[in-house]
Design an enzyme around this catalytic site. Structure first.
Site, short mmCIF file in Angstrom:
data_model
loop_
_atom_site.label_atom_id
_atom_site.label_comp_id
_atom_site.label_asym_id
_atom_site.label_seq_id
_atom_site.Cartn_x
_atom_site.Cartn_y
_atom_site.Cartn_z
N HIS A 61 34.29 -6.52 46.91
CA HIS A 61 35.22 -7.07 47.92
C HIS A 61 36.34 -6.07 48.24
O HIS A 61 37.53 -6.39 48.09
CB HIS A 61 35.79 -8.40 47.43
CG HIS A 61 36.25 -9.28 48.58
ND1 HIS A 61 36.26 -10.65 48.52
CD2 HIS A 61 36.71 -8.98 49.82
CE1 HIS A 61 36.70 -11.16 49.65
NE2 HIS A 61 36.99 -10.16 50.46
N ILE A 62 35.95 -4.90 48.71
CA ILE A 62 36.94 -3.85 49.01
C ILE A 62 37.12 -3.64 50.51
O ILE A 62 37.66 -2.63 50.95
CB ILE A 62 36.55 -2.51 48.35
CG1 ILE A 62 35.17 -2.02 48.85
CG2 ILE A 62 36.56 -2.63 46.83
CD1 ILE A 62 34.84 -0.59 48.43
N GLY A 91 34.01 -12.10 66.21
CA GLY A 91 35.45 -11.92 66.36
C GLY A 91 35.83 -10.45 66.38
O GLY A 91 35.00 -9.58 66.65
N ARG A 92 37.09 -10.20 66.08
CA ARG A 92 37.62 -8.83 66.15
C ARG A 92 36.85 -7.83 65.30
O ARG A 92 36.57 -6.72 65.71
CB ARG A 92 39.06 -8.80 65.62
CG ARG A 92 40.08 -9.22 66.61
CD ARG A 92 41.42 -9.39 65.90
NE ARG A 92 42.40 -9.85 66.86
CZ ARG A 92 43.14 -9.04 67.61
NH1 ARG A 92 42.99 -7.73 67.50
NH2 ARG A 92 44.00 -9.53 68.48
N ILE A 93 36.55 -8.23 64.04
CA ILE A 93 35.90 -7.28 63.14
C ILE A 93 34.48 -6.97 63.64
O ILE A 93 34.04 -5.82 63.63
CB ILE A 93 35.87 -7.82 61.69
CG1 ILE A 93 37.30 -7.96 61.16
CG2 ILE A 93 35.07 -6.89 60.78
CD1 ILE A 93 37.41 -8.64 59.81
N GLU A 102 31.78 -14.62 43.28
CA GLU A 102 32.55 -13.45 42.87
C GLU A 102 33.90 -13.87 42.32
O GLU A 102 34.42 -14.91 42.74
CB GLU A 102 32.74 -12.50 44.06
CG GLU A 102 33.69 -13.06 45.12
CD GLU A 102 33.88 -12.16 46.33
OE1 GLU A 102 32.88 -11.79 46.95
OE2 GLU A 102 35.04 -11.86 46.64
N ARG A 160 32.43 -13.61 53.79
CA ARG A 160 32.60 -14.45 52.61
C ARG A 160 31.24 -14.66 51.97
O ARG A 160 30.23 -14.83 52.67
CB ARG A 160 33.18 -15.82 53.00
CG ARG A 160 34.62 -15.79 53.46
CD ARG A 160 35.60 -15.55 52.30
NE ARG A 160 36.98 -15.44 52.74
CZ ARG A 160 37.60 -14.28 53.00
NH1 ARG A 160 36.94 -13.13 52.88
NH2 ARG A 160 38.86 -14.25 53.37
#
Lengths: 357, 357
Positions: free
Chosen positions: B316-317, B174-176, B296, B267
């Site tokens: 998760h930053i 996808g986009r990322i 997490e 995830r």
């Protein structure tokens, strides 16, 4: 491995460079060359070297080996080449080499990509609080943090709606700086500023060519003050030495943007460590990423920079990749072999400036 | 801040989003809207919310706030919009919204650049032993290491003479993933492999267009086995959920190159943590960079992944930059304001599929 047949040129190498590279030498040992290897897995012993270098035609060294008149005398007049597995040659007395007409090989350019990678990595890590956040996880403290919208929030290297222009500043604009700049383009960097040795000539047509090639709005040589004031990230990628000592000082750091980060992947001497501690402690800049520190490797756990959570420090690993080191080792050996068989060395230094006839 | 004048639409927001964004709401308070803010600096209290949501026209929430029938009933029939400052909306019962004809705003696309930055950073950190080497410096152990040619040696992301082709693999494209790919091009990445949802149609013409645009030799959709076998770096950037659970398992990791690194910035559920521990411990892969971990934030200091020195773990930053979060907050508020004044929302979700009439 060592023989003393005087009819074959003898190659002395001050480290076993591993099974991927050593066959370049060892497969020829006792055929067209003799090979003597310091294979102890630690820096070569000087006494051993002085003894074993005698009668050699080629000497392959590392940056930990001092090559001076004493060693060259011990080698004898048949020595034709010193080949160092390093870019720099501060450990080698080039005047003594020139006087004796001994060739010098080194391994320039090879580490460019590896150091550019580390520079980009450090700029991201310094902006995104990589040290603080990794420490929280590694200490088992993550569960203590309740999610909140701005938790662990860092500064973004990439362009964004609120910061559509991004300026990269370079102290020193050689190969590594330009390789770093190239990598930053798809992050949305729009402008490049740099400073150069004041004695070098400005080259605006080259700069505008780079801007065109990389689709940047501008590539401009500026003074240090402008660089500090306008850059979102400053990369220190200039040579060491007296001229550049403490070029990043309190004055420079105070002029930087509070949201900017500083990266040093060249030499520790360029950044005033005390000034950087102050800058981080008082929030003059967002963070710093250092692959080199003044006084390295004697950096204790209570060094004030180590105690700054927004300061990333790596132990000078800029060129430390398997790919780069194998290439440097291969080149160092090839430089030696070519020289003893009177062929063109792939990477030699012109020492004519040092010979006073 | 809170008033109960019924002539003005009431906006309830479950967090004070800070001085750069809140004026968008507060400057209009008591003029054309009423504003009620949970300003306690911790997740919004459910009892408070159930009480204060009554009579509201717009509700601005975070991913920590559960929006269900109970809350919507407490709000009353005049509620026109729920706007979440998040990309995902797992915390919102979309069926209940659709049934009541309430609009849903979210903040898609905004974190793309920040997460792509983290993905590149993690791929560099995992290859270059960033955790091990930083720890050595921070513990004051740097002076104990004698320089040696292959000291601290890592794997190079960039192309090199010995590895002139570099393959980036993406689980999810996808986009990322595409923003990450773009950033990798100047590192010398030559080929891109990806896997997609098996139900989606292949799109070879789009792929060859991407290859042309980015000057890559190839962009190809492949099966998981090919991706594992051929990639020098694997990025996990696909949605969570049952279909993708443990998609990176023992079988996948065993097929990866020993020199490759794994990055997960999507995830935690997609990577089997036990398998990854085994892979790192036994050297099936070089290293891993994780922004997300299964279970997490309950990751203790003795979690087996935390104990692996070649495993970088961030809390998760991915989207945690000031720039991105301000943009998300601004968009969430604008979504709410546009909806209550019957204007086009900048980013709304089409809920028609959920309404069963």
């Amino acid at each position: 491995m060592a023989t003393s047949n005087t009819s074959r040129p003898k190659v002395v190498i001050t480290r076993d460079l591993g099974p991927e590279v050593m066959p370049l030498l060892l497969s020829r040992a006792d055929q067209d060359i003799d090979v003597v290897v310091w294979d102890q897995g630690k820096p070569c012993d000087r006494t051993w070297l002085l003894e074993n270098v005698a009668g050699s035609s080629a000497l392959v060294v590392l940056r930990t080996d001092k090559v001076d008149a004493e060693l060259l005398n011990a080698a004898g007049p048949q020595l034709r080449v010193v080949s160092t597995m390093s870019v720099g040659y501060e450990h080698i007395d080039v005047h003594e080499l020139a006087k004796r007409n001994i060739k010098l090989g080194h391994t320039p350019d090879v580490p460019t990509e590896a150091v550019a990678d580390i520079s980009v990595m450090l700029s991201l890590m310094a902006g995104r609080n990589a040290r603080e956040t990794m420490t929280i996880v590694n200490n088992g403290q993550w569960p203590e943090y309740n999610w909140a919208p701005f938790l662990f929030c860092g500064r973004q290297l990439s362009a964004s709606k609120s910061s559509p222009t991004r300026v990269a500043g370079f102290i020193g604009f050689g190969r590594i700086a330009r390789a770093t700049l190239m990598r930053l383009v798809p992050f949305g960097i729009t402008d490049c500023l740099y400073t150069s040795n004041p004695l070098s000539k400005p080259n605006p047509s080259r700069d505008s060519q780079i801007a065109t090639d990389l689709h940047l709005r501008s590539v401009r040589r500026v003074d240090l003050q402008t660089l500090a004031e306008q850059s979102d990230v400053v990369f220190v990628l200039a040579p060491g030495g007296e001229e550049t000592a403490n070029i990043v000082n309190e004055e420079f750091l105070k002029k930087m943007k509070r949201s900017a980060v500083l990266v040093n992947a060249s030499r520790g001497s360029l950044v005033d460590s005390d000034a950087l501690v102050k800058a981080l402690r008082e929030g003059w800049i967002w963070g710093a990423g250092l692959d080199v520190v003044k006084g390295e490797p004697r950096i204790a756990a209570d060094h004030p920079l180590v105690k700054e959570p927004r300061c990333i420090i790596l132990p000078h690993i800029g060129s430390a990749t398997i790919e780069t080191l194998l290439e440097m080792a291969t080149l160092a050996i090839n430089n030696a072999l070519m020289a003893i068989f009177d062929k063109d060395m792939p990477a030699s230094l012109d020492l004519s400036a040092y010979s006073k006839k």
